[in-house]
Design a protein around this motif. Structure first.
Motif, PDB file in Angstrom:
ATOM      1  N   VAL A   1      57.885 123.286  63.474  1.00 38.69           N
ATOM      2  CA  VAL A   1      57.108 122.145  63.964  1.00 38.69           C
ATOM      3  C   VAL A   1      57.520 121.861  65.404  1.00 38.69           C
ATOM      4  O   VAL A   1      58.717 121.769  65.702  1.00 38.69           O
ATOM      5  N   ASN A   2      56.546 121.736  66.276  1.00 37.37           N
ATOM      6  CA  ASN A   2      56.842 121.379  67.667  1.00 37.37           C
ATOM      7  C   ASN A   2      57.136 119.887  67.736  1.00 37.37           C
ATOM      8  O   ASN A   2      56.290 119.063  67.378  1.00 37.37           O
ATOM      9  N   ILE A   3      58.337 119.556  68.163  1.00 35.80           N
ATOM     10  CA  ILE A   3      58.760 118.154  68.139  1.00 35.80           C
ATOM     11  C   ILE A   3      58.813 117.549  69.555  1.00 35.80           C
ATOM     12  O   ILE A   3      58.180 116.539  69.831  1.00 35.80           O
ATOM     13  N   ALA A   4      59.598 118.156  70.429  1.00 34.88           N
ATOM     14  CA  ALA A   4      59.934 117.476  71.684  1.00 34.88           C
ATOM     15  C   ALA A   4      59.315 118.108  72.925  1.00 34.88           C
ATOM     16  O   ALA A   4      59.500 117.609  74.030  1.00 34.88           O
ATOM     17  N   GLN A   5      58.570 119.191  72.745  1.00 30.64           N
ATOM     18  CA  GLN A   5      58.025 119.877  73.926  1.00 30.64           C
ATOM     19  C   GLN A   5      57.093 118.951  74.715  1.00 30.64           C
ATOM     20  O   GLN A   5      56.277 118.241  74.142  1.00 30.64           O
ATOM     21  N   GLN A   6      57.193 119.062  76.026  1.00 29.41           N
ATOM     22  CA  GLN A   6      56.214 118.395  76.891  1.00 29.41           C
ATOM     23  C   GLN A   6      55.331 119.432  77.567  1.00 29.41           C
ATOM     24  O   GLN A   6      54.307 119.102  78.143  1.00 29.41           O
ATOM     25  N   ALA A   7      55.792 120.678  77.530  1.00 33.29           N
ATOM     26  CA  ALA A   7      55.015 121.789  78.078  1.00 33.29           C
ATOM     27  C   ALA A   7      55.371 123.026  77.270  1.00 33.29           C
ATOM     28  O   ALA A   7      56.425 123.078  76.638  1.00 33.29           O
ATOM     29  N   PHE A   8      54.470 124.009  77.307  1.00 33.62           N
ATOM     30  CA  PHE A   8      54.652 125.244  76.523  1.00 33.62           C
ATOM     31  C   PHE A   8      54.541 126.460  77.433  1.00 33.62           C
ATOM     32  O   PHE A   8      53.966 126.367  78.521  1.00 33.62           O
ATOM     33  N   PRO A   9      55.053 127.616  76.980  1.00 30.08           N
ATOM     34  CA  PRO A   9      54.850 128.842  77.753  1.00 30.08           C
ATOM     35  C   PRO A   9      53.350 129.080  77.978  1.00 30.08           C
ATOM     36  O   PRO A   9      52.521 128.681  77.148  1.00 30.08           O
ATOM     37  N   ASP A  10      53.020 129.766  79.080  1.00 32.76           N
ATOM     38  CA  ASP A  10      51.615 129.977  79.459  1.00 32.76           C
ATOM     39  C   ASP A  10      50.735 130.469  78.318  1.00 32.76           C
ATOM     40  O   ASP A  10      49.623 129.982  78.137  1.00 32.76           O
TER      41      ASP A  10
END
Ligand code: BT5
Length: 252
Positions: free
Chosen positions: A135-144
């Protein structure tokens, strides 16, 4: 009801929590044992795809189960995990969730969670299965490569929580729906259909490496397979692991 997560093994970093859990299951770890990692260096999706697993930003969890079900029935474990994640998002964090068959949980049309169930089979029964949940929790940006298709709890809520804060309610919901998967699969299938906008009347294209069909979704079969009605009225049952699914438009 069963308890999942009474034993949780925590690692700062592993290649894949599913691999660690499979090793433990093969050497006899009991049902409910969990592996949790702060980071995965080789997080996996289906069919050799990778799962982006940056340190401290996601929940990387694998749960060992030993259900008394037939191997042909194992898709219900993926459905149970998806329902548990959907409920955790909606009830615990007020994030509207949608389940995309078979193993994606979406928020605002983007993927917030992926599920990878891997099983060891003995005859036609499951010896054990590992339910892997990212589960994506804290990301504000992701790899391209995934920046246009992924979202996180932080993006959806503006709140920053620790991955373990998500794991606790998730394990409670998972215990309930895992139990239903084994004892009352019809209840699980109904709940899944209620949480998925793809379940009924959705025009889809289903693709595998050597074939592709287009049709309208007609709910789930008792095995957890997706029922797709073709233009000539024939109903095809599509099993997980074989296909990817592309929603087109929704029809009545
Ligand atoms: C999945 O595969 O969605 C299953 C992912 C399961 C991850 C968990 S983490 C704990 C456990 N340990 C593991 O090693 N795995 C499990 P699939 O349907 O094949 O989707 C993979 C695709 O999702 C990739 O090819 C990317 O396009 C996209 N993707 C990769 N990382 C992502 C992320 N963090 N968020 C959203 N999409 C992602």
């Amino acid at each position: 009801m069963r308890t999942l997560g009474s034993t949780i093994l925590r690692f700062d970093r592993v290649a894949s929590t599913n691999d660690a859990a499979k090793e433990m299951a093969a050497s006899g770890a009991p049902e409910g044992t969990c592996v949790l990692a702060g980071e995965q260096t080789a997080g996996r999706g289906r069919l050799g795809r990778s799962w982006s697993s940056p340190s401290g930003e996601g929940l990387y969890l694998s749960v060992i189960v030993r259900p008394a079900i037939r191997a042909a029935q194992s898709t219900v474990l993926t459905l149970a995990a998806a329902v548990a994640v959907g409920e955790t998002l909606e009830l615990g964090f007020q994030v509207p969730a949608d389940i995309k068959w078979p193993n994606d949980v979406m928020a605002s049309g983007r993927k917030i969670c992926g599920i990878l169930v891997e099983s060891a089979i003995e005859g036609d029964r499951l010896q054990y299965a590992v339910i892997g949940i990212g589960v994506n929790i804290a990301q504000q940006a992701f790899p391209d490569e995934i920046s246009r298709v992924a979202t996180s709890l932080r993006i959806e809520t503006g709140r920053l929580i620790a991955p373990e804060e998500f794991a606790r309610p998730l394990l409670e919901h998972l215990a309930e729906w895992y139990d239903a998967a084994v004892k009352e699969p019809a209840r699980l299938l109904a709940k899944w259909e209620a949480l998925s906008s793809y379940a009924q009347g959705c025009v889809v294209q289903v693709e595998s490496s050597d074939w592709s069909i287009e049709g309208v979704t007609r709910g789930l079969a008792s095995t957890g397979a997706l029922r797709v009605e073709l233009a000539d009225g024939e109903i095809r049952e599509v099993f997980s692991g074989e296909v990817s699914l592309r929603a087109r438009t929704v029809s009545g």
